[in-house]
Design an enzyme around this catalytic site. Sequence first.
Site, mmCIF file in Angstrom:
data_model
loop_
_atom_site.group_PDB
_atom_site.id
_atom_site.type_symbol
_atom_site.label_atom_id
_atom_site.label_comp_id
_atom_site.label_asym_id
_atom_site.label_seq_id
_atom_site.Cartn_x
_atom_site.Cartn_y
_atom_site.Cartn_z
ATOM 1 N N HIS A 1 4.896 -2.204 -1.802
ATOM 2 C CA HIS A 1 3.858 -1.019 -0.762
ATOM 3 C C HIS A 1 5.007 0.456 -0.818
ATOM 4 O O HIS A 1 6.419 -0.310 0.047
ATOM 5 C CB HIS A 1 3.593 -1.541 0.440
ATOM 6 C CG HIS A 1 2.944 -0.972 1.731
ATOM 7 N ND1 HIS A 1 2.813 0.450 1.231
ATOM 8 C CD2 HIS A 1 3.923 -0.705 2.854
ATOM 9 C CE1 HIS A 1 2.711 0.840 2.450
ATOM 10 N NE2 HIS A 1 3.678 0.356 3.252
ATOM 11 N N HIS B 1 -0.457 7.233 5.269
ATOM 12 C CA HIS B 1 0.712 5.965 5.004
ATOM 13 C C HIS B 1 1.217 6.514 3.948
ATOM 14 O O HIS B 1 2.393 6.592 3.965
ATOM 15 C CB HIS B 1 -0.005 5.321 5.710
ATOM 16 C CG HIS B 1 0.756 3.883 6.096
ATOM 17 N ND1 HIS B 1 0.120 2.675 6.333
ATOM 18 C CD2 HIS B 1 2.160 3.394 4.708
ATOM 19 C CE1 HIS B 1 1.481 1.960 6.857
ATOM 20 N NE2 HIS B 1 2.564 2.333 5.874
ATOM 21 N N GLU C 1 4.519 -5.514 7.791
ATOM 22 C CA GLU C 1 3.361 -5.181 7.506
ATOM 23 C C GLU C 1 3.107 -6.641 6.400
ATOM 24 O O GLU C 1 1.956 -6.441 5.802
ATOM 25 C CB GLU C 1 4.249 -4.072 6.006
ATOM 26 C CG GLU C 1 4.248 -2.366 6.423
ATOM 27 C CD GLU C 1 3.103 -1.558 7.079
ATOM 28 O OE1 GLU C 1 1.952 -2.077 8.334
ATOM 29 O OE2 GLU C 1 3.567 -0.898 6.376
HETATM 30 ZN ZN ZN Z 1 4.113 1.100 5.562
#
Ligand code: ZN
Length: 242
Positions: A95, A158, A76
């Site tokens: 994240h 997500h 990412e």
């Molecule tokens: Zn992710």
Amino acid sequence: MPKLKYLDLRKKIISTCLRMNSEGINQGTSGNVSARTDEGFLITASGIPYATMKPEHVVEMDLHGGYRGDFLPSTEWRMHMDIFRDRPEAGAIVHTLSIYATALACLRKDIPAFHYMIGVAGGTSLKVSDYAEFGTQELSNAMLKALEGRTACLLGNHGQICFGPDLYKAIGLAREIETLCQQYWAASLAGNPVELTGEQMSSVLSRFKTYGKQPDQLREGAAHAVFAPERRDVAKTVKRKR
Ligand SMILES: [Zn+2]
């Protein structure tokens, strides 16, 4: 072996990852953490369990898609790089695939102002981005759009991503977003949450500029925003790290 640059920051990134999991806002290595440096940023490596992650596993990247060292950065990295490029105020990014934020991100609906704390991310709602596959530029573009004027957003089907001036603030915001999502979930199960008006939220947003600050951190004339009680003793000079 040459001395590792940013050793302290690397250690802080690892402890933030461990906290993310011990506080229950992430599972396994699905989340990732980064922090800005003079040359670009540091980010967790791809697929290394946090429990065995060492400072050398934290990868140095520049702001043009390049990395240094023997370990590949998180898949990412693009989202992290684009936030650091687009948002100069971002010092650290978290994240995670925290349960409630991820569950609501799968509904692909913005979270409205059901609670005044929604303003903690800087807007009158928490936005959810369009879906795009992990690691792609499309996902990064969709994320930047959902982050406009905000420091956190949900990522469609997500998870969540947020940033702050430092790692401590960034993980705190990630925890807050997860809590809000859990509260919205519970309120929606119980009935139809009453949404705050635009006027009510703009008042909250202006007061949030001084939220959680101590007197020496407040700009002159801003004390009214916290509705401070009257101080009865005489103030001594307090030296605080800014
Ligand atoms: Zn992710």
